[in-house]
Motif scaffolding. Structure first.
Motif, PDB file in Angstrom:
ATOM      1  N   VAL A  44      -3.318   5.892   6.734  1.00 18.62           N
ATOM      2  CA  VAL A  44      -4.583   5.758   7.235  1.00 18.62           C
ATOM      3  C   VAL A  44      -4.812   4.424   7.831  1.00 18.62           C
ATOM      4  O   VAL A  44      -6.036   4.623   9.315  1.00 18.62           O
ATOM      5  CB  VAL A  44      -5.815   6.033   6.024  1.00 18.62           C
ATOM      6  CG1 VAL A  44      -6.918   5.620   5.991  1.00 18.62           C
ATOM      7  CG2 VAL A  44      -5.957   7.190   6.025  1.00 18.62           C
ATOM      8  N   ARG A  45      -4.994   3.729   7.736  1.00 15.60           N
ATOM      9  CA  ARG A  45      -4.427   1.987   8.504  1.00 15.60           C
ATOM     10  C   ARG A  45      -4.054   2.450  10.072  1.00 15.60           C
ATOM     11  O   ARG A  45      -5.084   1.685  11.109  1.00 15.60           O
ATOM     12  CB  ARG A  45      -3.960   1.214   7.348  1.00 15.60           C
ATOM     13  CG  ARG A  45      -4.749   0.755   6.607  1.00 15.60           C
ATOM     14  CD  ARG A  45      -4.180  -0.746   5.621  1.00 15.60           C
ATOM     15  NE  ARG A  45      -4.720  -0.245   4.024  1.00 15.60           N
ATOM     16  CZ  ARG A  45      -4.321  -1.407   3.464  1.00 15.60           C
ATOM     17  NH1 ARG A  45      -3.567  -2.413   4.427  1.00 15.60           N
ATOM     18  NH2 ARG A  45      -5.287  -1.542   2.191  1.00 15.60           N
TER      19      ARG A  45
ATOM     20  N   ARG B  60       0.369   7.271   1.858  1.00 13.62           N
ATOM     21  CA  ARG B  60      -1.062   7.489   2.500  1.00 13.62           C
ATOM     22  C   ARG B  60      -2.122   6.950   3.065  1.00 13.62           C
ATOM     23  O   ARG B  60      -2.336   6.351   4.483  1.00 13.62           O
ATOM     24  CB  ARG B  60      -1.445   8.121   1.641  1.00 13.62           C
ATOM     25  CG  ARG B  60      -3.237   8.671   1.836  1.00 13.62           C
ATOM     26  CD  ARG B  60      -3.317   9.764   0.784  1.00 13.62           C
ATOM     27  NE  ARG B  60      -2.181  11.445  -0.189  1.00 13.62           N
ATOM     28  CZ  ARG B  60      -2.587  12.261   0.043  1.00 13.62           C
ATOM     29  NH1 ARG B  60      -3.325  12.377   0.939  1.00 13.62           N
ATOM     30  NH2 ARG B  60      -1.461  12.553  -0.557  1.00 13.62           N
ATOM     31  N   GLU B  61      -1.973   5.518   2.371  1.00 12.01           N
ATOM     32  CA  GLU B  61      -2.843   4.250   3.042  1.00 12.01           C
ATOM     33  C   GLU B  61      -2.326   3.779   3.960  1.00 12.01           C
ATOM     34  O   GLU B  61      -3.255   3.328   5.196  1.00 12.01           O
ATOM     35  CB  GLU B  61      -3.263   3.262   1.795  1.00 12.01           C
ATOM     36  CG  GLU B  61      -3.877   1.862   2.208  1.00 12.01           C
ATOM     37  CD  GLU B  61      -5.300   2.908   2.262  1.00 12.01           C
ATOM     38  OE1 GLU B  61      -6.422   1.471   2.803  1.00 12.01           O
ATOM     39  OE2 GLU B  61      -6.011   3.810   1.713  1.00 12.01           O
ATOM     40  N   ALA B  62      -1.517   3.577   4.191  1.00 11.40           N
ATOM     41  CA  ALA B  62      -0.845   3.177   5.442  1.00 11.40           C
ATOM     42  C   ALA B  62      -1.172   3.496   6.427  1.00 11.40           C
ATOM     43  O   ALA B  62      -1.078   3.131   7.296  1.00 11.40           O
ATOM     44  CB  ALA B  62       1.249   2.910   4.875  1.00 11.40           C
TER      45      ALA B  62
ATOM     46  N   SER C 296      -6.681   4.251  12.005  1.00 16.75           N
ATOM     47  CA  SER C 296      -7.743   3.950  12.382  1.00 16.75           C
ATOM     48  C   SER C 296      -7.934   2.596  13.512  1.00 16.75           C
ATOM     49  O   SER C 296      -8.107   2.258  14.049  1.00 16.75           O
ATOM     50  CB  SER C 296      -8.512   3.147  10.752  1.00 16.75           C
ATOM     51  OG  SER C 296      -7.319   2.551  10.548  1.00 16.75           O
TER      52      SER C 296
ATOM     53  N   VAL D 239       1.066  -1.029  -0.281  1.00 16.21           N
ATOM     54  CA  VAL D 239      -0.044  -0.438   0.154  1.00 16.21           C
ATOM     55  C   VAL D 239       0.803   0.912   0.147  1.00 16.21           C
ATOM     56  O   VAL D 239       1.942   1.113   0.390  1.00 16.21           O
ATOM     57  CB  VAL D 239      -0.820   0.013   1.239  1.00 16.21           C
ATOM     58  CG1 VAL D 239      -2.279  -1.123   0.953  1.00 16.21           C
ATOM     59  CG2 VAL D 239      -0.085  -0.365   2.436  1.00 16.21           C
ATOM     60  N   ASP D 240       0.310   2.242  -0.483  1.00 14.28           N
ATOM     61  CA  ASP D 240       1.025   3.256  -0.443  1.00 14.28           C
ATOM     62  C   ASP D 240       1.677   4.097   1.223  1.00 14.28           C
ATOM     63  O   ASP D 240       0.971   3.638   1.933  1.00 14.28           O
ATOM     64  CB  ASP D 240       0.369   4.737  -1.400  1.00 14.28           C
ATOM     65  CG  ASP D 240      -0.737   5.046  -1.404  1.00 14.28           C
ATOM     66  OD1 ASP D 240      -1.320   4.770  -0.273  1.00 14.28           O
ATOM     67  OD2 ASP D 240      -1.502   5.634  -2.436  1.00 14.28           O
TER      68      ASP D 240
END
Length: 81
Positions: free
Chosen positions: A73-74, A69-71, A77, A66-67
Motif C-alpha cells: 500500500v505504501r 500488505r501495508e508495504a 501510494s 510493517v506487514d
C-alpha cells in the motif's frame, strides 16, 4: 550523494576478507555514468534533509516493521507501483 570517486579519503579496507564495493573499479565506473541522475538542486535538497537529521553531530535513524500488505500500500501510494 557524494560518490566515492570524488572523495579524497583513503579507500576502505575490508577486515572480513571480503571485497569492499566502494573501491571496485567497475562500481566506480557505474557511479561516474550515473552522476548526472540528480540535479544540483536535488543534491542540495537531500543534503539539507540529511543535516536536519543530525543531533549533536550524529545522524540517527529508526525503522519500523510493517506487514507485506501495508508495504505494498505504501509503495503504491508513493507512485512506485
Amino acid at each position: 550523494m557524494r560518490p566515492r570517486y570524488t572523495d579524497s579519503r583513503p579507500a576502505s579496507v575490508s577486515t572480513a576478507a571480503k571485497p569492499v564495493k566502494e573501491v571496485d573499479p567497475s562500481y566506480q565506473d557505474w557511479l561516474r555514468k550515473r552522476e548526472h541522475d540528480l540535479t544540483g538542486e536535488e543534491r542540495a535538497f537531500v543534503e539539507r534533509r540529511r543535516q536536519e537529521l543530525r543531533k549533536d553531530g550524529v545522524v540517527t535513524e529508526s525503522y519500523q516493521r510493517v506487514d507485506v500488505r501495508e508495504a505494498l500500500v505504501r509503495l503504491a501510494s508513493a507512485g512506485l507501483g
